[in-house]
Scaffold this motif. Structure first.
Motif, mmCIF file in Angstrom:
data_model
loop_
_atom_site.group_PDB
_atom_site.id
_atom_site.type_symbol
_atom_site.label_atom_id
_atom_site.label_comp_id
_atom_site.label_asym_id
_atom_site.label_seq_id
_atom_site.Cartn_x
_atom_site.Cartn_y
_atom_site.Cartn_z
ATOM 1 N N ALA A 57 0.722 -11.468 -13.901
ATOM 2 C CA ALA A 57 -0.700 -11.523 -13.755
ATOM 3 C C ALA A 57 -1.088 -11.067 -12.533
ATOM 4 O O ALA A 57 -2.224 -10.402 -12.315
ATOM 5 N N GLN A 58 -0.329 -11.097 -11.663
ATOM 6 C CA GLN A 58 -0.792 -10.501 -10.183
ATOM 7 C C GLN A 58 -0.801 -9.025 -10.429
ATOM 8 O O GLN A 58 -1.595 -8.357 -9.766
ATOM 9 N N THR A 59 0.115 -8.511 -11.066
ATOM 10 C CA THR A 59 0.177 -6.941 -11.128
ATOM 11 C C THR A 59 -0.829 -6.511 -12.147
ATOM 12 O O THR A 59 -1.575 -5.472 -11.826
ATOM 13 N N ALA A 60 -1.347 -7.166 -13.165
ATOM 14 C CA ALA A 60 -2.528 -6.918 -14.034
ATOM 15 C C ALA A 60 -3.817 -6.974 -13.024
ATOM 16 O O ALA A 60 -4.800 -6.215 -13.239
ATOM 17 N N VAL A 82 5.607 2.490 -12.524
ATOM 18 C CA VAL A 82 4.071 2.257 -13.189
ATOM 19 C C VAL A 82 4.634 1.804 -14.740
ATOM 20 O O VAL A 82 4.078 1.156 -15.505
ATOM 21 N N GLY A 83 5.660 2.601 -15.063
ATOM 22 C CA GLY A 83 5.942 2.652 -16.680
ATOM 23 C C GLY A 83 6.846 1.435 -16.881
ATOM 24 O O GLY A 83 7.121 1.218 -18.215
ATOM 25 N N ASN A 84 7.345 0.640 -15.847
ATOM 26 C CA ASN A 84 8.337 -0.365 -16.198
ATOM 27 C C ASN A 84 7.670 -1.452 -15.558
ATOM 28 O O ASN A 84 8.631 -2.724 -15.545
ATOM 29 N N LEU A 85 6.674 -1.592 -15.130
ATOM 30 C CA LEU A 85 6.008 -2.981 -14.491
ATOM 31 C C LEU A 85 5.165 -3.734 -15.299
ATOM 32 O O LEU A 85 4.176 -3.346 -15.757
ATOM 33 N N GLY A 87 2.613 -6.234 -16.752
ATOM 34 C CA GLY A 87 1.410 -6.732 -16.500
ATOM 35 C C GLY A 87 0.492 -4.969 -16.131
ATOM 36 O O GLY A 87 -0.604 -5.327 -15.879
ATOM 37 N N VAL A 88 1.256 -4.040 -15.946
ATOM 38 C CA VAL A 88 0.389 -2.688 -16.073
ATOM 39 C C VAL A 88 -0.239 -2.446 -17.375
ATOM 40 O O VAL A 88 0.411 -2.629 -18.337
ATOM 41 N N PRO A 89 -1.421 -1.766 -17.522
ATOM 42 C CA PRO A 89 -2.134 -1.824 -18.786
ATOM 43 C C PRO A 89 -1.108 -0.636 -19.880
ATOM 44 O O PRO A 89 -0.552 0.315 -19.223
ATOM 45 N N ALA A 206 -0.497 -11.112 -19.844
ATOM 46 C CA ALA A 206 -1.307 -10.643 -18.437
ATOM 47 C C ALA A 206 -2.306 -9.703 -19.082
ATOM 48 O O ALA A 206 -3.325 -9.222 -18.425
ATOM 49 N N VAL A 207 -1.945 -8.847 -20.059
ATOM 50 C CA VAL A 207 -2.752 -7.615 -20.734
ATOM 51 C C VAL A 207 -3.457 -8.048 -21.821
ATOM 52 O O VAL A 207 -4.212 -7.358 -22.216
#
Length: 326
Positions: A57-60, A82-85, A87-89, A206-207
């Motif tokens: 949620a914090q990453t998003a 970026v590809g493995n985190l 919460g990233v879009p 989160a997304v």
């Protein structure tokens, strides 16, 4: 004495499985890949937020606060993170993994790709964010980034069975056992996988993705069982399960609906449903005392036949995925 007991039980479990699978070879010991994504050291060196200290949620929220140009810069400079985190879009993760995998999965939506160890990969079929329903398939032994075909066949079959309405995730996001041996009889890899699965499901929430139905095949059902008490899921389906490390549905500690399927030709039916000295995975989820809802699987064939087109098990899976069965 304790080591002797473990070895004896593992031998018994392995012999039972080999007898039921025409001598399937014993497996080798695997080391679970855990922790932050590859490339995290360079990410931290750039003064970026520590991935291990952020929830999905914090990453998003962090990525939502970036401009498009800032997001694209991170994609170019840190595609592994970026590809493995979680919460990233998803669209950003797809682009990052296309870059990080050097086109290995050309034309596919790759939500995660980690080349460490035997390799892990998460593929998405459909629109993960906008689909009304999401299904996630968690595989058992021998699935990795270099051997995704058994998993992707299940994922595409399930998506087709829903008429393409459900987004389906092929989640090879943990280190699976290889063959049959101590890894398959113990919970060590499943415990590591459960932590990754919980974080993945948190990332879906989160997304803005729909709460998923999880289809947990073979050793994957051990992963789901250990994750269940923390897992954001609408349904949990144990398919060809050796046990979920729980005595019954109540012991899973989940509000999700729990289902179980096993066909009479499956060799898993000959694996002892015991848990002793850390080996074995406990009660059969299809047994009446476990208390799961039954999925008809009489026309499935063998250990991998549950997702075969035309089977009653696949039709039921599709109905569960679309929320038609309650």
């Amino acid at each position: 004495m304790h080591r002797f007991t473990r070895t004896l039980l593992a031998t018994a479990l392995t012999a039972t499985v080999m007898a039921g699978t025409a001598g399937w070879a014993s497996g080798s010991t695997q080391q679970a890949v855990t922790g932050a994504p590859a490339g995290t050291a360079a990410w931290r060196a750039d003064g970026l937020p520590d991935p291990e200290r952020m929830t999905p949620a914090q990453t998003a929220a962090y990525f939502d606060g970036l401009t498009r140009a800032e997001q694209q810069r991170l994609l170019r400079e840190h595609p592994d993170v970026v590809g493995n985190l979680d919460g990233v879009p998803p669209a950003l993760r797809y682009a990052a993994n296309s870059r990080a995998s050097d086109g290995r999965f050309a034309g596919q939506q790759v939500l995660a790709y980690d080349p460490r160890g035997r390799g892990q990969a998460v593929l998405v079929y459909g629109d993960l964010v906008d689909a009304e329903h999401v299904a996630v398939i968690v595989p058992g032994s021998d699935v990795d980034a270099g051997n995704l075909a058994p998993l992707t066949r299940k994922a595409t079959a399930l998506r087709e069975a829903t008429g393409g309405r459900t987004a389906v995730v092929a989640w090879a996001g943990y280190t699976t056992p290889v063959g049959v041996g101590l890894d398959a009889a113990s919970a060590d890899l499943a415990e590591a996988g459960a932590r990754r699965l919980v974080r993945f499901a948190d990332g879906l929430a989160a997304v803005g993705a729909a709460e998923p139905a999880l289809f947990c095949h073979s050793y994957g059902s051990v992963v789901c069982g250990l994750a269940a008490h923390e897992l954001k899921a609408r349904d949990l389906v144990a398919v060809a399960s050796p046990g979920m490390r729980a005595d019954d549905v109540a012991a899973l500690g989940t509000s999700a609906r729990v289902w179980a399927a096993k066909d009479p030709t499956d060799w898993i039916d000959r694996v002892p449903n015991v848990e002793f000295a850390g080996l074995g995975h406990g009660t059969d989820p299809t047994s009446p005392e476990f208390g799961a809802r039954a999925v008809p699987a009489g026309d499935a064939q063998g250990h991998d036949g549950y997702f075969a087109p035309g089977t009653e098990s696949l039709r039921t899976f599709a109905a569960i995925a679309e929320g038609e069965l309650r």
